[in-house]
Motif scaffolding. Structure first.
Motif, mmCIF file in Angstrom:
data_model
loop_
_atom_site.group_PDB
_atom_site.id
_atom_site.type_symbol
_atom_site.label_atom_id
_atom_site.label_comp_id
_atom_site.label_asym_id
_atom_site.label_seq_id
_atom_site.Cartn_x
_atom_site.Cartn_y
_atom_site.Cartn_z
ATOM 1 N N ALA A 124 45.394 47.880 42.408
ATOM 2 C CA ALA A 124 44.697 47.381 41.218
ATOM 3 C C ALA A 124 44.571 45.862 41.252
ATOM 4 O O ALA A 124 43.527 45.299 40.887
ATOM 5 C CB ALA A 124 45.438 47.827 39.954
ATOM 6 N N LEU A 125 45.627 45.178 41.705
ATOM 7 C CA LEU A 125 45.580 43.721 41.809
ATOM 8 C C LEU A 125 44.521 43.284 42.812
ATOM 9 O O LEU A 125 43.748 42.346 42.559
ATOM 10 C CB LEU A 125 46.954 43.181 42.214
ATOM 11 N N ASN A 126 44.451 43.971 43.945
ATOM 12 C CA ASN A 126 43.420 43.650 44.932
ATOM 13 C C ASN A 126 42.016 43.821 44.344
ATOM 14 O O ASN A 126 41.121 43.019 44.609
ATOM 15 C CB ASN A 126 43.568 44.541 46.168
ATOM 16 N N GLY A 127 41.838 44.881 43.552
ATOM 17 C CA GLY A 127 40.534 45.125 42.948
ATOM 18 C C GLY A 127 40.134 44.009 42.000
ATOM 19 O O GLY A 127 38.985 43.545 42.018
ATOM 20 N N LYS A 128 41.074 43.558 41.168
ATOM 21 C CA LYS A 128 40.776 42.464 40.245
ATOM 22 C C LYS A 128 40.460 41.183 40.999
ATOM 23 O O LYS A 128 39.524 40.454 40.651
ATOM 24 C CB LYS A 128 41.987 42.242 39.311
ATOM 25 N N HIS A 129 41.243 40.905 42.056
ATOM 26 C CA HIS A 129 41.026 39.693 42.839
ATOM 27 C C HIS A 129 39.696 39.755 43.575
ATOM 28 O O HIS A 129 38.969 38.752 43.662
ATOM 29 C CB HIS A 129 42.188 39.514 43.824
ATOM 30 N N GLU A 130 39.361 40.927 44.098
ATOM 31 C CA GLU A 130 38.088 41.111 44.809
ATOM 32 C C GLU A 130 36.908 40.838 43.879
ATOM 33 O O GLU A 130 35.933 40.167 44.271
ATOM 34 C CB GLU A 130 38.006 42.539 45.355
ATOM 35 N N ARG A 131 37.011 41.325 42.659
ATOM 36 C CA ARG A 131 35.918 41.126 41.709
ATOM 37 C C ARG A 131 35.770 39.654 41.316
ATOM 38 O O ARG A 131 34.644 39.184 41.103
ATOM 39 C CB ARG A 131 36.134 41.995 40.468
ATOM 40 N N ARG A 132 36.882 38.950 41.250
ATOM 41 C CA ARG A 132 36.807 37.559 40.807
ATOM 42 C C ARG A 132 36.544 36.592 41.958
ATOM 43 O O ARG A 132 35.809 35.606 41.803
ATOM 44 C CB ARG A 132 38.105 37.159 40.099
ATOM 45 N N PHE A 133 37.155 36.868 43.132
ATOM 46 C CA PHE A 133 37.086 35.897 44.226
ATOM 47 C C PHE A 133 36.371 36.413 45.478
ATOM 48 O O PHE A 133 36.177 35.664 46.429
ATOM 49 C CB PHE A 133 38.498 35.446 44.619
ATOM 50 N N GLY A 134 36.044 37.705 45.512
ATOM 51 C CA GLY A 134 35.321 38.245 46.657
ATOM 52 C C GLY A 134 36.179 38.587 47.849
ATOM 53 O O GLY A 134 35.653 38.761 48.960
ATOM 54 N N ARG A 135 37.491 38.716 47.657
ATOM 55 C CA ARG A 135 38.400 39.097 48.742
ATOM 56 C C ARG A 135 39.664 39.704 48.125
ATOM 57 O O ARG A 135 39.958 39.476 46.950
ATOM 58 C CB ARG A 135 38.770 37.882 49.600
ATOM 59 N N PRO A 136 40.438 40.495 48.914
ATOM 60 C CA PRO A 136 41.711 41.009 48.394
ATOM 61 C C PRO A 136 42.633 39.865 47.990
ATOM 62 O O PRO A 136 42.413 38.703 48.355
ATOM 63 C CB PRO A 136 42.274 41.801 49.582
ATOM 64 N N ALA A 137 43.672 40.185 47.262
ATOM 65 C CA ALA A 137 44.559 39.157 46.713
ATOM 66 C C ALA A 137 45.152 38.277 47.803
ATOM 67 O O ALA A 137 45.623 38.765 48.836
ATOM 68 C CB ALA A 137 45.681 39.811 45.911
ATOM 69 N N ASP A 138 45.133 36.968 47.576
ATOM 70 C CA ASP A 138 45.738 36.012 48.499
ATOM 71 C C ASP A 138 47.251 36.191 48.521
ATOM 72 O O ASP A 138 47.866 36.746 47.602
ATOM 73 C CB ASP A 138 45.388 34.580 48.076
ATOM 74 N N VAL A 139 47.887 35.662 49.576
ATOM 75 C CA VAL A 139 49.279 36.011 49.853
ATOM 76 C C VAL A 139 50.286 35.524 48.809
ATOM 77 O O VAL A 139 51.350 36.116 48.647
ATOM 78 C CB VAL A 139 49.704 35.499 51.248
#
Length: 400
Positions: free
Chosen positions: A297-312
């Motif tokens: 879910a975190l990856n999805g939110k980050h992808e929508r906002r920044f265009g990539r999976p969550a940064d490290v």
């Protein structure tokens, strides 16, 4: 009625979902504070920390907030920018500490956390911080600092364990150069890497110290090359890491392994270096491919906002808010001392995995290694958490 909402003013950021409150009613929000480097040499890392805090607050408030006694209260977090300056870390954390906050969240970089820890301890406010590995902070007897993040002893031991498990004995890079920045953390990790080298089958052929933000690092690079170093271990700031890679290429120094903890954390690494940034290893405390609850879910939110999976660093920062909210709920009241005691007994599944704390506030958490491959950060350790193949040896500069 009044509303708590997003506010940006005078270098601070306050965020939380809107909530109304009638006059005379209980406090409208559980108030947390953080001092984060949003500008300066740590700005890229600070941006990841800020994003992790934002996502966690949004998710907790979307569920109604934090349970305090018999009611749910939304979280509100005030962020001040310390400009990557430890002196400003102290002054701005002191300013936050007068505002009735129940807990503090940390920034990015060991020197900034070292400055912040004493302020939190003096004011007896629990402090949860990631993106710092300096173990010495936890040796000062502080009771209010907690860090669900790998520290220097774990990083050093896991460096050798990772290399020995990933590379056959006849191919390992036995001769190591340590590029050691002139800071407490640089010396601490350099000491532990050195102390544990021989027992793991490695020889430190050079320990070269340099001043952070140096523009010319050619001397230590040439000394490492002359010493026949096959691996470089380092903990540079992002600007220093970029300088090192560029000058290593210019001087045709081609180690088989390059570890640059912290410098290579941000997506801007690949933007600055292109293919030259590939094969570099980092140990950021997390990766978006880890299979823990909430990561997808975190990856999805980050992808929508920044265009990539969550940064490290987004994951560890998110976990800090999870841990703090859980401690508040278990304390059952907005008392910093009670929240501190609850945080000390944390046993919680988070986006970075299960988290518990030792008596000194260090976290019992996984240590991971990540490698830049074809412009992306790939998980390469540990294998039991789904890591993929490590690229070894690093390609020579002329072959990239």
């Amino acid at each position: 009625m009044r509303t708590v909402a997003v506010v940006i003013a005078l270098g601070s950021l306050i965020f939380g979902l809107p909530v109304t409150q009638s006059a005379g009613a209980p406090a409208a929000a559980v108030r947390l504070g953080a001092v984060v480097p949003l500008t300066g040499r740590y700005a890229n890392g600070g941006a990841q920390v800020k994003a992790g805090y934002e996502f966690a607050v949004e998710d907790i408030n979307a569920r109604g907030g934090v349970q305090v006694g018999n009611r749910r209260v939304p979280l509100e977090v005030t962020i001040l920018d310390d400009e990557s300056d430890p002196t400003k870390t102290v002054s701005r954390l002191e300013a936050l500490s007068t505002q009735g906050l129940v807990a503090l969240l940390g920034g990015f970089g060991s020197d900034l956390h070292a400055a912040a820890a004493a302020v939190a301890e003096k004011n007896r406010v629990p402090y949860c911080g990631v993106a710092f590995a300096l173990h010495a902070i936890h040796e000062r007897g502080f009771r209010f600092i907690f860090s669900p993040f790998p520290k220097s002893p774990e990083l050093a031991s896991e460096t050798y364990r990772f290399l020995n498990a990933s590379i056959s004995a006849d191919q390992r890079p036995r001769r190591v150069a340590i590029f050691q920045e002139r800071t407490d953390w640089g010396r601490e990790l350099g000491d532990i890497w050195t102390a544990r080298s021989r027992e793991n089958g490695y020889q430190i052929v050079l320990r070269a110290e340099y001043t952070p933000l140096s523009r010319d690092l050619s001397d230590l690079i040439l000394r490492a090359k002359d010493a026949g170093a096959e691996a470089v271990f380092s903990v540079p700031t992002p600007p220093d890491g970029i300088t090192l890679i560029r000058q290593m290429k210019e001087l045709d120094f081609n180690p088989k392994v390059v570890i640059m903890i912290r410098a290579a954390d941000a997506a801007s690494w690949a933007q600055a270096l292109g293919k030259d940034g590939d094969a570099v290893l980092l140990a950021p405390g997390w990766h978006h491919a880890l299979r823990f609850p909430g990561v997808e879910a975190l990856n999805g939110k980050h992808e929508r906002r920044f265009g990539r999976p969550a940064d490290v660093i987004v994951g560890p920062a998110y976990a800090c808010v999870q841990i703090t909210a859980n401690a508040i709920e278990r304390a059952g009241k907005l008392d910093p001392g009670a929240i501190r005691d609850a945080m000390a007994t944390t046993s919680l599944q988070t986006v970075i995995g299960p988290v518990r704390f030792r008596p000194d506030g260090t976290g019992i958490v996984p240590t991971v290694f990540v490698q830049w491959q074809a412009g992306k950060q790939e998980l390469v350790w540990p294998k039991d958490l789904g890591a993929g193949r490590v690229v070894y040896p690093a390609p020579r500069w002329r072959d990239r």
